[in-house]
Design a protein around this motif. Structure first.
Motif, PDB file in Angstrom:
ATOM      1  N   ARG A 553      71.912  48.241  89.261  1.00 55.81           N
ATOM      2  CA  ARG A 553      70.957  47.259  88.748  1.00 55.81           C
ATOM      3  C   ARG A 553      70.551  47.640  87.325  1.00 55.81           C
ATOM      4  N   VAL A 554      70.579  46.685  86.437  1.00 50.88           N
ATOM      5  CA  VAL A 554      70.299  46.919  85.009  1.00 50.88           C
ATOM      6  C   VAL A 554      68.944  46.300  84.647  1.00 50.88           C
ATOM      7  N   GLU A 555      68.147  47.078  83.938  1.00 49.10           N
ATOM      8  CA  GLU A 555      66.863  46.593  83.423  1.00 49.10           C
ATOM      9  C   GLU A 555      66.828  46.873  81.923  1.00 49.10           C
ATOM     10  N   VAL A 556      66.303  45.924  81.157  1.00 56.66           N
ATOM     11  CA  VAL A 556      66.134  46.099  79.714  1.00 56.66           C
ATOM     12  C   VAL A 556      64.651  45.911  79.403  1.00 56.66           C
ATOM     13  N   ALA A 557      64.047  46.905  78.742  1.00 58.44           N
ATOM     14  CA  ALA A 557      62.613  46.873  78.433  1.00 58.44           C
ATOM     15  C   ALA A 557      62.404  46.957  76.927  1.00 58.44           C
ATOM     16  N   LEU A 558      61.533  46.097  76.423  1.00 59.63           N
ATOM     17  CA  LEU A 558      61.135  46.171  75.024  1.00 59.63           C
ATOM     18  C   LEU A 558      60.282  47.416  74.819  1.00 59.63           C
ATOM     19  N   VAL A 559      60.685  48.283  73.898  1.00 55.22           N
ATOM     20  CA  VAL A 559      59.948  49.521  73.650  1.00 55.22           C
ATOM     21  C   VAL A 559      58.933  49.319  72.534  1.00 55.22           C
ATOM     22  N   THR A 560      59.398  49.005  71.344  1.00 50.41           N
ATOM     23  CA  THR A 560      58.495  48.839  70.209  1.00 50.41           C
ATOM     24  C   THR A 560      59.220  48.113  69.101  1.00 50.41           C
ATOM     25  N   ALA A 561      58.459  47.629  68.124  1.00 49.89           N
ATOM     26  CA  ALA A 561      59.030  46.915  66.984  1.00 49.89           C
ATOM     27  C   ALA A 561      58.149  47.148  65.760  1.00 49.89           C
ATOM     28  N   LYS A 562      58.757  47.002  64.604  1.00 48.94           N
ATOM     29  CA  LYS A 562      58.050  47.109  63.336  1.00 48.94           C
ATOM     30  C   LYS A 562      58.509  45.986  62.421  1.00 48.94           C
ATOM     31  N   THR A 563      57.582  45.438  61.635  1.00 47.40           N
ATOM     32  CA  THR A 563      57.914  44.388  60.677  1.00 47.40           C
ATOM     33  C   THR A 563      57.291  44.703  59.330  1.00 47.40           C
ATOM     34  N   LYS A 564      57.924  44.238  58.278  1.00 47.30           N
ATOM     35  CA  LYS A 564      57.385  44.376  56.925  1.00 47.30           C
ATOM     36  C   LYS A 564      57.728  43.118  56.137  1.00 47.30           C
ATOM     37  N   VAL A 565      56.797  42.690  55.293  1.00 48.10           N
ATOM     38  CA  VAL A 565      57.090  41.553  54.423  1.00 48.10           C
ATOM     39  C   VAL A 565      57.896  42.043  53.231  1.00 48.10           C
ATOM     40  N   ALA A 566      58.704  41.151  52.670  1.00 47.07           N
ATOM     41  CA  ALA A 566      59.510  41.500  51.502  1.00 47.07           C
ATOM     42  C   ALA A 566      58.600  41.707  50.298  1.00 47.07           C
ATOM     43  N   PRO A 567      58.958  42.607  49.380  1.00 48.04           N
ATOM     44  CA  PRO A 567      58.139  42.822  48.179  1.00 48.04           C
ATOM     45  C   PRO A 567      58.038  41.553  47.350  1.00 48.04           C
ATOM     46  N   LEU A 568      56.987  41.457  46.537  1.00 47.95           N
ATOM     47  CA  LEU A 568      56.820  40.307  45.666  1.00 47.95           C
ATOM     48  C   LEU A 568      57.939  40.233  44.631  1.00 47.95           C
ATOM     49  N   LYS A 569      58.393  41.395  44.167  1.00 46.48           N
ATOM     50  CA  LYS A 569      59.529  41.420  43.256  1.00 46.48           C
ATOM     51  C   LYS A 569      60.792  41.063  44.046  1.00 46.48           C
ATOM     52  N   GLN A 570      61.490  40.070  43.594  1.00 49.34           N
ATOM     53  CA  GLN A 570      62.617  39.556  44.353  1.00 49.34           C
ATOM     54  C   GLN A 570      63.709  40.611  44.516  1.00 49.34           C
ATOM     55  N   ILE A 571      64.184  40.758  45.759  1.00 47.98           N
ATOM     56  CA  ILE A 571      65.247  41.698  46.107  1.00 47.98           C
ATOM     57  C   ILE A 571      66.338  40.919  46.827  1.00 47.98           C
ATOM     58  N   THR A 572      67.582  41.290  46.583  1.00 43.09           N
ATOM     59  CA  THR A 572      68.695  40.587  47.220  1.00 43.09           C
ATOM     60  C   THR A 572      68.635  40.772  48.732  1.00 43.09           C
ATOM     61  N   LEU A 573      69.160  39.802  49.448  1.00 41.84           N
ATOM     62  CA  LEU A 573      69.141  39.843  50.905  1.00 41.84           C
ATOM     63  C   LEU A 573      69.889  41.056  51.473  1.00 41.84           C
ATOM     64  N   PRO A 574      71.066  41.462  50.923  1.00 41.88           N
ATOM     65  CA  PRO A 574      71.703  42.676  51.439  1.00 41.88           C
ATOM     66  C   PRO A 574      70.823  43.913  51.321  1.00 41.88           C
ATOM     67  N   ARG A 575      70.072  44.007  50.222  1.00 35.57           N
ATOM     68  CA  ARG A 575      69.182  45.169  50.094  1.00 35.57           C
ATOM     69  C   ARG A 575      68.041  45.114  51.108  1.00 35.57           C
ATOM     70  N   LEU A 576      67.556  43.917  51.398  1.00 36.40           N
ATOM     71  CA  LEU A 576      66.530  43.795  52.444  1.00 36.40           C
ATOM     72  C   LEU A 576      67.111  44.154  53.803  1.00 36.40           C
ATOM     73  N   GLU A 577      68.370  43.800  54.044  1.00 36.76           N
ATOM     74  CA  GLU A 577      69.034  44.210  55.286  1.00 36.76           C
ATOM     75  C   GLU A 577      69.138  45.732  55.353  1.00 36.76           C
ATOM     76  N   LEU A 578      69.393  46.364  54.234  1.00 37.97           N
ATOM     77  CA  LEU A 578      69.451  47.830  54.205  1.00 37.97           C
ATOM     78  C   LEU A 578      68.068  48.427  54.459  1.00 37.97           C
ATOM     79  N   CYS A 579      67.030  47.784  53.926  1.00 38.36           N
ATOM     80  CA  CYS A 579      65.656  48.229  54.207  1.00 38.36           C
ATOM     81  C   CYS A 579      65.369  48.134  55.700  1.00 38.36           C
ATOM     82  N   ALA A 580      65.837  47.055  56.334  1.00 39.27           N
ATOM     83  CA  ALA A 580      65.636  46.904  57.774  1.00 39.27           C
ATOM     84  C   ALA A 580      66.370  47.993  58.544  1.00 39.27           C
TER      85      ALA A 580
END
Length: 621
Positions: A553-580
């Motif tokens: 029997r398999v169970e999957v449980a949410l452990v934790t999560a973190k979020t951050k807003v993107a900086p005001l200075k524009q950053i390319t989406l690949p760099r934001l993916e790297l930040c994630a």
């Protein structure tokens, strides 16, 4: 007082707003000027700075009565200072006291800090080490097992006895409220009456008995806690009451190192246990005595009714409201664990690892092991004078041996799943063994930057389980901030509408349930899976625990999560993916340590081929 005639030189000197010139003043009896209009049109010939002023002072000072002129001898002759004419008329000053019950800036800061990873333990600073050494050197333990501590005072301590005026002023203010709210008055008086009955405060010595000036008076006020199941009102003492000079007691007390573990870590460790128990240390601060030599720094003024004399009392225990109180309380609990570890090792481990302030959250894989931990925890706390109350558990047998008065629910009714335990800002339902959320009750009639920040800051989500909601709030806050409007200026209609829609959806969060147990029992195969993703507005990381038991029997449980807003200075989406991806790597490293799962298979996922390429590439490329 008779003052001889003064001869001033023929020179006009500007010194703090008083012009003087050549004139024989026949007499200064009562310091009345012979010519009130004199000097009104004379030009200023010399400006003297403070450095010159000190150098030309001579012996000789003549004073009149209150609010009359003063004559000072100088190398240039005698000068006069003071008020003239109508300036001597008496005036009345009105003072008003403002107390902020809830610091908005602090609430917003805590809201954003929820997304920061806990800092690794570092070496103590010089001040923190001095505070630690002071505790080790000065704490004692009595025959009854209770501890006595000294306040970590930073010398030299100024004369703080002037704080009595502020204490009296606040008492008069509270009495005005008492006259309007009899119920509040009764709760307040009951609280302090209990303080006296338990000898947590005693009458202070009279003025004639004082032998030193190590006195400080703590103003106090009442805070209502409607949600509390026991104490509806708590009297709070203010160690930051200022003298006219700006000095406070808290400025002269060492704060000590922060001994609190991360709140999210306490909850995460608690989720490992199949069987869970929770309890509170009753009156934790007040179970620790303060040394008699320091109790005069904890004086209060009090009377139960306006027809009674105001009396002085000294608080005999560690007092909430002093800068050092959290450190002294937690450090004493750690000392108890060290002193009694040989007798109750399981209980000592809980005190070191599973306590957040006065909340105890622990458990074990089996009922028998949980009962043993519970017994040892009760015994070790009783040995130090720390009674445990408000017990709750996810299995009825864990509460059967406890007195009814020590239970959160005096008569547990397991068929009523609505009963819940307030646990570190969350709601735990022991019957179903899951967590629920309470949402802010405030309604925004006026949509401004201040009101939306107040609303958002009340969203408490230390584990990141509400990340889709909180990140939306962060994005809205960032957009609101970019408008550049004042704190109380209404937001434009479009922005206001988005906040109203957000507010209307908040009650839906109360229907969310998160299982407490991670289903990580003995014999289960475990895997940790993490996901990182980003958009132009924000990026996030989330961790899950996948378990598979012996039956498949398999169970999957949410452990934790973190979020951050993107900086005001524009950053390319690949760099934001790297930040994630970076955020995810740090998050997984931390939870593996907390869950003691460093050997568990790990799978981290990202849908950004560019970020994955950067990760696989050499750092120098």
């Amino acid at each position: 007082m008779s003052i001889p005639a003064l001869v001033l030189p023929r020179i006009t000197v500007y010194a703090g707003g008083v012009d003087s010139g050549a004139r024989d003043w026949p007499h200064l009896q009562g310091l009345e000027l012979a010519d009130p209009e004199y000097g009104a049109s004379d030009p200023v010939d010399i400006l003297l700075g403070a450095d010159i002023h000190a150098a030309i002072l001579c012996q000789g000072l003549r004073k009149g009565r209150h609010r009359e002129l003063v004559a000072q001898n100088m190398k240039l002759g005698w000068i006069l200072s003071g008020a003239i004419g109508e300036a001597t008329a008496s005036s009345r000053a009105h003072t008003h006291q403002c107390r902020v019950e809830e610091d908005l800036a602090g609430m917003v800061r805590r809201f954003w800090e929820q997304e920061e990873m806990p800092l690794a333990a570092t070496t103590l600073s010089k001040d923190d080490q001095e505070c630690e050494d002071h505790f080790v050197r000065t704490h004692t333990r009595g025959p009854d097992g209770r501890y006595t501590v000294r306040l970590p005072v930073v010398e030299p301590l100024p004369d703080l006895s002037g704080t009595r005026r502020a204490a009296l002023r606040v008492l008069k203010h509270m009495e005005t409220r008492f006259s309007r709210d009899a119920s509040f008055h009764e709760l307040y008086a009951d609280f302090l009456r209990q303080y006296a009955d338990l000898h947590h405060m005693t009458p202070a010595s009279s003025d004639a008995d004082r032998v030193n000036k190590r006195l400080c008076y703590l103003p106090h006020h009442g805070v209502m806690r409607e949600a509390s199941s026991t104490t509806k009102l708590r009297v709070v003492f203010n160690g930051s009451s200022r003298l006219p000079s700006g000095e406070t007691l808290n400025q002269h007390l060492q704060v000590g190192p922060n001994l609190l573990p991360a709140l999210a870590d306490i909850l995460l460790r608690w989720r490992r246990h199949r069987y869970a128990i929770a309890s509170d240390i009753e009156k934790m601060y007040r179970q620790i005595d303060v040394h008699p030599q320091d109790r005069d720094l904890q004086r209060i003024v009090w009377r139960e009714g306006k027809d009674m004399d105001i009396k002085e009392f000294q608080l005999n225990t560690v007092t909430y409201g002093l800068a050092c109180a959290p450190y002294l309380a937690i450090r004493t609990l750690r000392q108890l664990a060290d002193d009694e570890a040989s007798r109750w090792p399981l209980g000592a481990d809980v005190l070191r690892r599973d306590v957040y302030m006065d909340d105890v959250l622990t458990g074990a894989p089996t009922v028998a092991e949980t009962e043993e931990i519970q017994q040892q925890l009760t015994q070790i706390c009783r040995a130090g004078g720390f009674p445990l109350k408000k017990w709750s558990a996810n299995h009825s047998s864990l509460l059967e041996s406890l007195p009814a008065e020590d239970l959160l629910q005096r008569e547990p009714r397991w068929w009523q799943p609505g009963e819940s335990h307030a646990t570190l800002g969350l709601r735990w339902h022991p019957h179903n063994d899951n967590f629920a959320f309470s949402t802010p009750t405030m309604r925004l009639d006026r949509i401004s930057k201040r009101t939306v920040l107040s609303l958002t800051a009340k969203l408490f989500d230390p584990m990141g389980w509400l990340a889709p909601t909180t990140v939306r709030a962060k994005i809205l806050i960032q957009s609101t901030w970019l408008l550049g409007v004042d704190w109380d200026t209404p937001l434009p209609d479009g922005d206001a509408q988005r906040w109203l829609e957000f507010q209307a959806e908040l009650p839906l969060l109360e229907s969310i349930r998160v299982p407490r147990w991670l289903n990580s029992g003995t014999g289960c195969r475990r895997e940790i899976h993490g996901f990182a993703d980003a958009s132009e507005r924000a990026y996030a990381a989330v961790a899950y625990l996948r378990t598979e038991d012996r039956e498949g029997r398999v169970e999957v449980a949410l452990v934790t999560a973190k979020t951050k807003v993107a900086p005001l200075k524009q950053i390319t989406l690949p760099r934001l993916e790297l930040c994630a991806a970076t955020l995810l790597a740090r998050l997984i490293s931390h939870i593996r340590h907390v869950l003691e799962a460093t050997e568990v298979p790990l799978h981290l996922w990202s849908d950004s081929t560019v970020a994955l390429g950067w990760i696989r590439g050499h750092p120098t490329s």
